[in-house]
Design a protein around this motif. Sequence first.
Motif, short mmCIF file in Angstrom:
data_model
loop_
_atom_site.label_atom_id
_atom_site.label_comp_id
_atom_site.label_asym_id
_atom_site.label_seq_id
_atom_site.Cartn_x
_atom_site.Cartn_y
_atom_site.Cartn_z
N UNK A 1 0.89 -1.17 0.00
CA UNK A 1 0.00 0.00 0.00
C UNK A 1 0.92 1.20 0.00
N UNK A 2 0.86 1.99 -1.05
CA UNK A 2 1.80 3.11 -1.16
C UNK A 2 1.08 4.43 -1.38
N UNK A 3 1.77 5.51 -1.04
CA UNK A 3 1.22 6.86 -1.16
C UNK A 3 1.57 7.45 -2.51
N UNK A 4 0.65 8.24 -3.03
CA UNK A 4 0.90 8.97 -4.26
C UNK A 4 -0.11 10.10 -4.38
N UNK A 5 -0.09 10.79 -5.50
CA UNK A 5 -1.02 11.88 -5.73
C UNK A 5 -1.91 11.54 -6.92
N UNK A 6 -3.11 12.10 -6.89
CA UNK A 6 -4.05 11.88 -7.99
C UNK A 6 -3.73 12.81 -9.15
N UNK A 7 -4.24 12.45 -10.32
CA UNK A 7 -4.13 13.33 -11.49
C UNK A 7 -5.36 14.24 -11.54
N UNK A 8 -5.35 15.21 -12.46
CA UNK A 8 -6.52 16.04 -12.68
C UNK A 8 -7.62 15.25 -13.38
N UNK A 9 -8.63 15.95 -13.82
CA UNK A 9 -9.77 15.29 -14.45
C UNK A 9 -10.01 15.86 -15.84
N UNK A 10 -10.12 14.97 -16.82
CA UNK A 10 -10.43 15.37 -18.19
C UNK A 10 -11.92 15.17 -18.47
N UNK A 11 -12.53 16.14 -19.10
CA UNK A 11 -13.92 16.01 -19.55
C UNK A 11 -13.91 16.11 -21.07
N UNK A 12 -14.32 15.03 -21.72
CA UNK A 12 -14.29 14.96 -23.19
C UNK A 12 -15.62 15.48 -23.75
N UNK A 13 -15.53 16.46 -24.62
CA UNK A 13 -16.71 17.14 -25.14
C UNK A 13 -17.02 16.64 -26.55
N UNK A 14 -18.30 16.35 -26.79
CA UNK A 14 -18.70 15.79 -28.07
C UNK A 14 -18.48 14.29 -28.07
N UNK A 15 -18.82 13.64 -29.14
CA UNK A 15 -18.65 12.19 -29.21
C UNK A 15 -19.71 11.47 -28.39
N UNK A 16 -19.48 10.19 -28.15
CA UNK A 16 -20.48 9.36 -27.47
C UNK A 16 -20.07 9.06 -26.05
N UNK A 17 -21.02 9.14 -25.14
CA UNK A 17 -20.89 8.69 -23.75
C UNK A 17 -19.75 9.37 -23.01
N UNK A 18 -19.32 10.56 -23.46
CA UNK A 18 -18.28 11.28 -22.75
C UNK A 18 -16.91 10.66 -22.85
N UNK A 19 -16.69 9.77 -23.80
CA UNK A 19 -15.40 9.10 -23.96
C UNK A 19 -14.51 9.90 -24.90
N UNK A 20 -13.22 9.63 -24.81
CA UNK A 20 -12.27 10.35 -25.64
C UNK A 20 -12.44 9.98 -27.12
N UNK A 21 -12.89 8.73 -27.36
CA UNK A 21 -13.09 8.31 -28.75
C UNK A 21 -14.20 9.16 -29.38
N UNK A 22 -13.86 9.88 -30.44
CA UNK A 22 -14.84 10.67 -31.15
C UNK A 22 -15.12 12.04 -30.56
N UNK A 23 -14.42 12.39 -29.45
CA UNK A 23 -14.66 13.70 -28.85
C UNK A 23 -14.08 14.81 -29.73
N UNK A 24 -14.69 15.99 -29.67
CA UNK A 24 -14.21 17.13 -30.43
C UNK A 24 -13.04 17.82 -29.73
N UNK A 25 -13.12 17.89 -28.40
CA UNK A 25 -12.03 18.46 -27.61
C UNK A 25 -12.22 18.04 -26.16
N UNK A 26 -11.21 18.30 -25.34
CA UNK A 26 -11.27 17.91 -23.93
C UNK A 26 -10.96 19.11 -23.05
N UNK A 27 -11.63 19.15 -21.88
CA UNK A 27 -11.38 20.19 -20.88
C UNK A 27 -10.67 19.55 -19.70
N UNK A 28 -9.75 20.27 -19.10
CA UNK A 28 -9.00 19.72 -17.96
C UNK A 28 -9.27 20.56 -16.72
N UNK A 29 -9.51 19.85 -15.62
CA UNK A 29 -9.72 20.47 -14.31
C UNK A 29 -8.62 19.98 -13.38
N UNK A 30 -7.79 20.89 -12.89
CA UNK A 30 -6.66 20.51 -12.05
C UNK A 30 -7.01 20.50 -10.56
#
Length: 504
Positions: A137-166
């Motif tokens: 069990x080890x310590x680390x830090x989380x990454x930010x969050x990507x929100x994929x805009x456009x495409x299907x089901x909010x996935x990166x496949x087929x998205x028009x662009x992505x927004x990042x929240x740090x």
Amino acid sequence: MTQSTEEVLSFDEAMEKFDPVLGFEVHVELNTRTKMFDAAPNVFGDEPNTNVTPVSLGLPGVLPVVNRVAVESAIKLGLALGCEIRPVSHFARKNYFYPDTPKNFQTSQYDEPIAENGSVDVELEDGTVFTVEIERAHMEEDAGKLTHMGGAAGRIQGADFSLVDYNRAGVPLIEIVTKPIEGAGSRAPELARAYVAVIREIVKNLGISDARMERGNVRCDANVSLMPKGATTYGTRSETKNVNSLRAVERAVRFEIQRHAAVLDSGGTIVQETRHWHEDTRSTTSGRPKSDADDYRYFPEPDLVPVVTDDEWIERLRAELPEPPAERRKRLQAAWGFSDEEFRDVVNAGVLDEIEQTVAAGAAPSAARKWWMGEIARLANQREVEIAELGVTPQHVVELDGLIGAGKINDKLAKKVLAHVLEGEGSPAEVVEQRGLAVVSDDGVLTAAIDDAMAQMPDVVAKVRTGKVQAVGALIGPVMKATRGQADAARVRELILEKLGVQG
């Protein structure tokens, strides 16, 4: 809807030909006030990119500082998992590029984690217990969050662009890594679900995480490989990333077993890769080739000193540990008087905390169990969410049960009230008042409905008068219908027999 073109073998056929080997990496977000290496707030749901500092954003010249509370949380979790706590552990840089990792590396622990070599007992629905060995069990830090805009089901496949929240970048994480798990056979998917449930229960019990899977506080990377029957060498594994519900963990493992089996049975080879789980199709799709440790070019983090523990510190934290979940379960079962089967059903449904809180708020254990295991569970299943995510609180159940006990509503009306509570119409008492759902207790209203029913069914009236009291049910039904189910059935029966001069 995400389409999957993967071939699968039936689960039974897969089990006839192969033995599954599992491995889990469960990431637990800590609920510390600030982030892992800087003073930015650790708060869920704030406006994007507001909970950041120069350290969160990886700006040039910044220096991290380790969060002491996060370290103590890691030690507590290690102790709860039966791990050895290292006297000295180090942070390392795990190098990879991704838009939500502003430093272009993740600060983690590699060859010297803070806790290692533990185990946890996992009980399945029929009482079978598997011991899952914990590698680290080890310590680390989380990454930010990507929100994929456009495409299907909010996935990166087929998205028009992505927004990042740090905002999430730098949030403290503990990653719990199991050793390979053999011997589960056809119960592998069930074991996967039960193991993650145990980890969630432990971290929630320790108070170190909010443990809300729908928010990503607990996420599971599920590793699956298959060995042909009789083989001793592990097969190539796939890793389904960031699965964030107990139901999805079970389904993802089952699907991957069937997918691997189909590939191997047709003479193909498994690609070592990450996979993405899609709840809409209950299938996985390919992500990226899975990197080994060497690919991440780990090296010691030059800006952080080692974490040094001593016996006094560890023993102080051990003394602060709450009652272990297994002991708590035994205590609650005895206090509530539930049978082994009843209590196991409660634990398997994941509503132990909810029932405990409901009882503490004033409800009888049997009533709390009836609601959480009955109508509330049905509604959660209907909406395909975990019970804890439905939105019903222990206070709602206590109030609902109190209204029934006071004779203001009956069980049938209570279910209607609960549905309106879930639609955001207020507390149970407010819903009853606003929608006029109280039991009809006015004898005048009931008598009028009874007279109508008797006039329409003289033959039933005659049967009751001759002593066939059970026939009175045929008269109660129309009365209940006339009052929209809001009559007290017992009082209706009493009034009918009284009117007909028959002893009940």
